[in-house]
Motif scaffolding. Structure first.
Motif, PDB file in Angstrom:
ATOM      1  N   UNK A 183      55.096  38.431  39.194  1.00 40.73           N
ATOM      2  CA  UNK A 183      55.929  39.190  38.252  1.00 40.73           C
ATOM      3  C   UNK A 183      55.338  40.352  37.645  1.00 40.73           C
ATOM      4  N   UNK A 184      53.999  40.450  37.175  1.00 40.42           N
ATOM      5  CA  UNK A 184      53.217  41.333  36.501  1.00 40.42           C
ATOM      6  C   UNK A 184      52.569  41.974  37.571  1.00 40.42           C
ATOM      7  N   UNK A 185      53.018  42.737  38.660  1.00 39.15           N
ATOM      8  CA  UNK A 185      52.342  43.244  39.744  1.00 39.15           C
ATOM      9  C   UNK A 185      51.459  44.276  39.579  1.00 39.15           C
ATOM     10  N   UNK A 186      51.308  45.033  38.329  1.00 37.09           N
ATOM     11  CA  UNK A 186      50.275  46.071  38.205  1.00 37.09           C
ATOM     12  C   UNK A 186      49.010  45.573  37.732  1.00 37.09           C
ATOM     13  N   UNK A 187      49.184  44.352  36.871  1.00 32.84           N
ATOM     14  CA  UNK A 187      48.069  43.588  36.287  1.00 32.84           C
ATOM     15  C   UNK A 187      47.459  42.834  37.659  1.00 32.84           C
TER      16      UNK A 187
ATOM     17  N   UNK B 246      47.605  43.364  40.756  1.00 28.77           N
ATOM     18  CA  UNK B 246      46.787  44.138  41.635  1.00 28.77           C
ATOM     19  C   UNK B 246      45.573  44.754  41.182  1.00 28.77           C
ATOM     20  N   UNK B 247      45.586  45.063  40.065  1.00 29.55           N
ATOM     21  CA  UNK B 247      44.128  45.432  39.343  1.00 29.55           C
ATOM     22  C   UNK B 247      43.171  44.351  39.566  1.00 29.55           C
ATOM     23  N   UNK B 248      43.658  43.367  39.304  1.00 30.86           N
ATOM     24  CA  UNK B 248      42.700  42.130  39.167  1.00 30.86           C
ATOM     25  C   UNK B 248      42.150  41.810  40.697  1.00 30.86           C
ATOM     26  N   UNK B 249      43.205  41.837  41.612  1.00 26.11           N
ATOM     27  CA  UNK B 249      42.966  41.602  42.895  1.00 26.11           C
ATOM     28  C   UNK B 249      42.011  42.612  43.665  1.00 26.11           C
ATOM     29  N   UNK B 250      42.234  43.858  43.103  1.00 23.58           N
ATOM     30  CA  UNK B 250      41.330  44.944  43.884  1.00 23.58           C
ATOM     31  C   UNK B 250      39.719  44.573  43.231  1.00 23.58           C
ATOM     32  N   UNK B 251      39.711  44.145  41.848  1.00 24.01           N
ATOM     33  CA  UNK B 251      38.428  43.842  41.288  1.00 24.01           C
ATOM     34  C   UNK B 251      37.956  42.826  41.976  1.00 24.01           C
ATOM     35  N   UNK B 252      38.715  41.573  42.133  1.00 21.06           N
ATOM     36  CA  UNK B 252      37.845  40.482  42.722  1.00 21.06           C
ATOM     37  C   UNK B 252      37.382  40.648  44.200  1.00 21.06           C
ATOM     38  N   UNK B 253      38.332  41.439  44.911  1.00 22.41           N
ATOM     39  CA  UNK B 253      38.254  41.802  46.476  1.00 22.41           C
ATOM     40  C   UNK B 253      36.833  42.554  46.594  1.00 22.41           C
ATOM     41  N   UNK B 254      36.528  43.597  45.613  1.00 22.13           N
ATOM     42  CA  UNK B 254      35.328  44.342  45.507  1.00 22.13           C
ATOM     43  C   UNK B 254      34.164  43.470  45.235  1.00 22.13           C
ATOM     44  N   UNK B 255      34.379  42.644  44.239  1.00 21.15           N
ATOM     45  CA  UNK B 255      33.230  41.842  43.863  1.00 21.15           C
ATOM     46  C   UNK B 255      32.785  40.633  45.187  1.00 21.15           C
ATOM     47  N   UNK B 256      33.833  40.280  45.921  1.00 27.16           N
ATOM     48  CA  UNK B 256      33.472  39.424  46.956  1.00 27.16           C
ATOM     49  C   UNK B 256      32.840  40.162  48.173  1.00 27.16           C
TER      50      UNK B 256
END
Length: 193
Positions: free
Chosen positions: A48-52, A54-64
């Motif tokens: 539903x809140x795609x922008x938030x 997506x930002x969390x997904x980018x941060x987590x994927x960069x961490x992994x």
């Protein structure tokens, strides 16, 4: 060989290649299959809140992965999913070289044992060219992720692209690298440190 070479890369060159040459009777060392790249793809398009998200997904994927992901866009509009062509809906990372082998090492030795009710990886996920795709339902299996700061679970697809010409060659390569496949009798040659 370099001393800062990842363990999986060193083990591939010193242990796995001679094993595969003797197993499949390759005449040339260049015939031995190898892992070319790993692609990790994550989609948050249905959130539903795609922008938030997506930002969390980018941060987590960069961490992994240890590498900054690239945001992906929708190729076409789908009204039922409230999706518009060109809208940012996910992210992806392509790993090669030393970073790829470091990620494989963490994935096989640290992440897979943390999967709930894990009985092995299915061999039906290979395609005809010897590439392997795994669906990860929960990203918290990776030790880099801080579970207390997670707002939503993140799932992604992990594709391992190999130079294997057949499914059997790819299974031999990955099982020698330590991938625990269901029903495979091969013992992994690359053991944890």
């Amino acid at each position: 060989m370099k001393s800062d070479m990842p363990t999986f890369w060193k083990a591939y060159k010193e242990i796995v290649v001679p094993h595969l040459i003797s197993l499949n009777n390759y005449k040339n060392i260049h015939e031995v299959p190898k892992i070319v790249k790993i692609t990790i793809n994550c989609c948050v398009g249905s959130s539903g809140d795609i922008k938030v998200a997506l930002e969390e997904a980018v941060k987590e994927l960069a961490l992994i992965t240890g590498q900054q992901p690239v945001k992906t866009r929708a190729k076409k509009s789908i009204s039922n999913f409230k999706l518009r062509k060109g809208q940012e809906i996910g992210c992806m990372v392509t790993l090669r070289g030393a970073r790829m082998y470091e990620f494989l090492e963490r994935f096989v030795w640290a992440a897979l044992p943390r999967v709930r009710d894990f009985r092995g990886l299915p061999t039906r996920s290979f395609d005809s060219q010897g590439n392997y795709t795994i669906g990860i339902k929960d990203h918290t299996i990776f030790p880099e992720v801080d579970i207390e700061n997670i707002k939503r679970n993140l799932g992604f697809d992990l594709t391992i692209v190999t130079t294997a010409k057949t499914k059997k060659e790819a299974i031999d390569l990955l099982s020698a690298m330590g991938f625990p496949f269901i029903g495979e009798k091969n013992k992994p040659l690359v053991l944890s440190a």
